[in-house]
Scaffold this active site. Sequence first.
Site, PDB file in Angstrom:
ATOM      1  N   GLN A  23      -3.145   5.035   4.114  1.00 16.07           N
ATOM      2  CA  GLN A  23      -3.794   3.773   3.657  1.00 16.07           C
ATOM      3  C   GLN A  23      -3.798   2.590   4.576  1.00 16.07           C
ATOM      4  OE1 GLN A  23      -2.571   2.991  -0.109  1.00 16.07           O
ATOM      5  NE2 GLN A  23      -3.091   5.076  -1.107  1.00 16.07           N
ATOM      6  N   GLN A  83       0.927  -1.188   0.057  1.00 11.65           N
ATOM      7  CA  GLN A  83       0.055   0.164   0.043  1.00 11.65           C
ATOM      8  C   GLN A  83       0.982   1.122  -0.077  1.00 11.65           C
ATOM      9  OE1 GLN A  83      -2.841  -1.445   3.351  1.00 11.65           O
ATOM     10  NE2 GLN A  83      -4.278  -0.538   1.963  1.00 11.65           N
ATOM     11  N   SER A  84       0.416   2.552  -0.705  1.00 10.93           N
ATOM     12  CA  SER A  84       1.470   3.429  -1.014  1.00 10.93           C
ATOM     13  C   SER A  84       1.732   4.220   0.205  1.00 10.93           C
ATOM     14  CB  SER A  84       0.709   4.190  -2.079  1.00 10.93           C
ATOM     15  OG  SER A  84       0.392   3.352  -3.329  1.00 10.93           O
ATOM     16  N   THR A  85       1.041   4.412   1.148  1.00  7.64           N
ATOM     17  CA  THR A  85       1.189   5.426   2.310  1.00  7.64           C
ATOM     18  C   THR A  85       0.782   5.018   3.493  1.00  7.64           C
ATOM     19  OG1 THR A  85      -1.138   6.578   1.907  1.00  7.64           O
ATOM     20  CG2 THR A  85       0.583   7.524   0.679  1.00  7.64           C
TER      21      THR A  85
END
Length: 513
Positions: A25, A20-22
Amino acid sequence: MSTKITVDHLGRGAAIYVRQSTPGQLINHTESRRRQYDLADAARAAGFVDVMIIDEDLGRSGSGLECRPGFQKLVAAVCAGTVGAVYCIEASRLARNGRDWHHLIDLCALAGALVVDPDGVYDPRLLNDRLLLGLKGTMSEYELSLLRQRGIEARDGKARRGELRFTLPPGYCWNEAGRIEIDPDARVAGAIRMLFSKFRELGSARQVFLWARAAELSLPVVRRNLIACKILWQPPAYHTVIQVLQNPIYAGAYVFGRRGNRTRVVEGRARKTSGHKRERTDWNTLLRDNHEGYITWAEFEEHQRMLEENAHMQKRAARKAGRGGRALLTGLVRCGHCGRKMRVFYGMQSGHAHRYQCRGDDAHVGVGLCIGIGGIRVDRAVVAQMLEAVSTRAVEAALLAADQAAAAGAEERAALERELEAARYDASLAARRYDLVEPEKRHVVRELEARWNTALERVAQIERRIAEIASVKMVEIRMRAEMAIVQAALGGEVMADWLSLAGVSSAMASTCM
């Protein structure tokens, strides 16, 4: 089970790549992470016995601008031939840039590994599957660019209207109408006003920091996590003082985009770093008089000029402020030949005179000194001019110094009184918590009692400091002020008394003159 999954693939095992990117998230989008972990069950249902889950890249972007140890681990496993199939929830989880995506597909084709997502099973060695995987990677990269472009345009548009919310520095908060207002906490607002007042008095961020540390004051700082932010009180730190003095929000301006990102090539790959200062002309948004400020915009610009003059290692050709030391003109005198700033050299033994020397162009070794002169004669000449300028107003100077010293003591006491009020509240809160617990829970009672005692000790400590200031420091200030006034009335020079009374170094005083 798909016919593309052979016995050879099942014997090598499957790799489940989770990303997951961040960090946000990870907190808010838990369903996506759960679906990615569920791919392990799908791999076992397809016949894979050895299933490896790679989740080291949780919270990392797949744009190619950040190092991804999990992706590197996946690539190494594919190259080693231990992975027969790579499972992902969609192509964007594996990579958001064409280089990483096509590099992985090429390696899977060479090693004979499959790529599996909920839509199907793809063999990179087959032309049609390779074409479809290429389209998936291209669409994933385009989607990221499109989302980023739309997000940045929406963010900047909202910031230009002054409606974009972000974490505010201590001393400010957002109200219900979405406007910036001064923090209603009088202790926080008083601490910020005190920093600006002391900076105007002392003229140096370092001196403000040293004063706050000597007074054992606490300064507010903002601490933010993924859910909320709050004010913490910590011992004085130099970067805390600098951040307050350099932030234009305290001058009533809405500012966004003061810092930017930079991308550089490291070992053949793009790497992004953030937090780099930008020139004022490059800021995304600057709206003056947007809200009530602790200082005016003119005062803010004056403060920035003073800070720049105090930074002796930056813009060396610019005007500089005086510095400490026995020499009067430290950091002020310049060479009459080349215009460079002259350095101060003190004698090796105590009592030896100092000298001002210009070393010329240090880049050329062996050039020799440009000019050198004894410091005593120069200092005496400057002091004579300074005393002549203030001799007619000696009493006024002594009274001004006494007022400044008294005001400094009053500010310190006011800050301690606000801190005492907060400490008493913490003590009363600890007492209420202690009263609410059941006596039978001895392990809880002992802990709450210890916290209550700690809070009471904090209250007693602050009360002792306030009493010391009231009984000792104010008496000393009055005595020194009276001595300076008497000396001035008798015709003596008050320059040394005024300097010591106001807490200003000789070089700083010469700058003011």
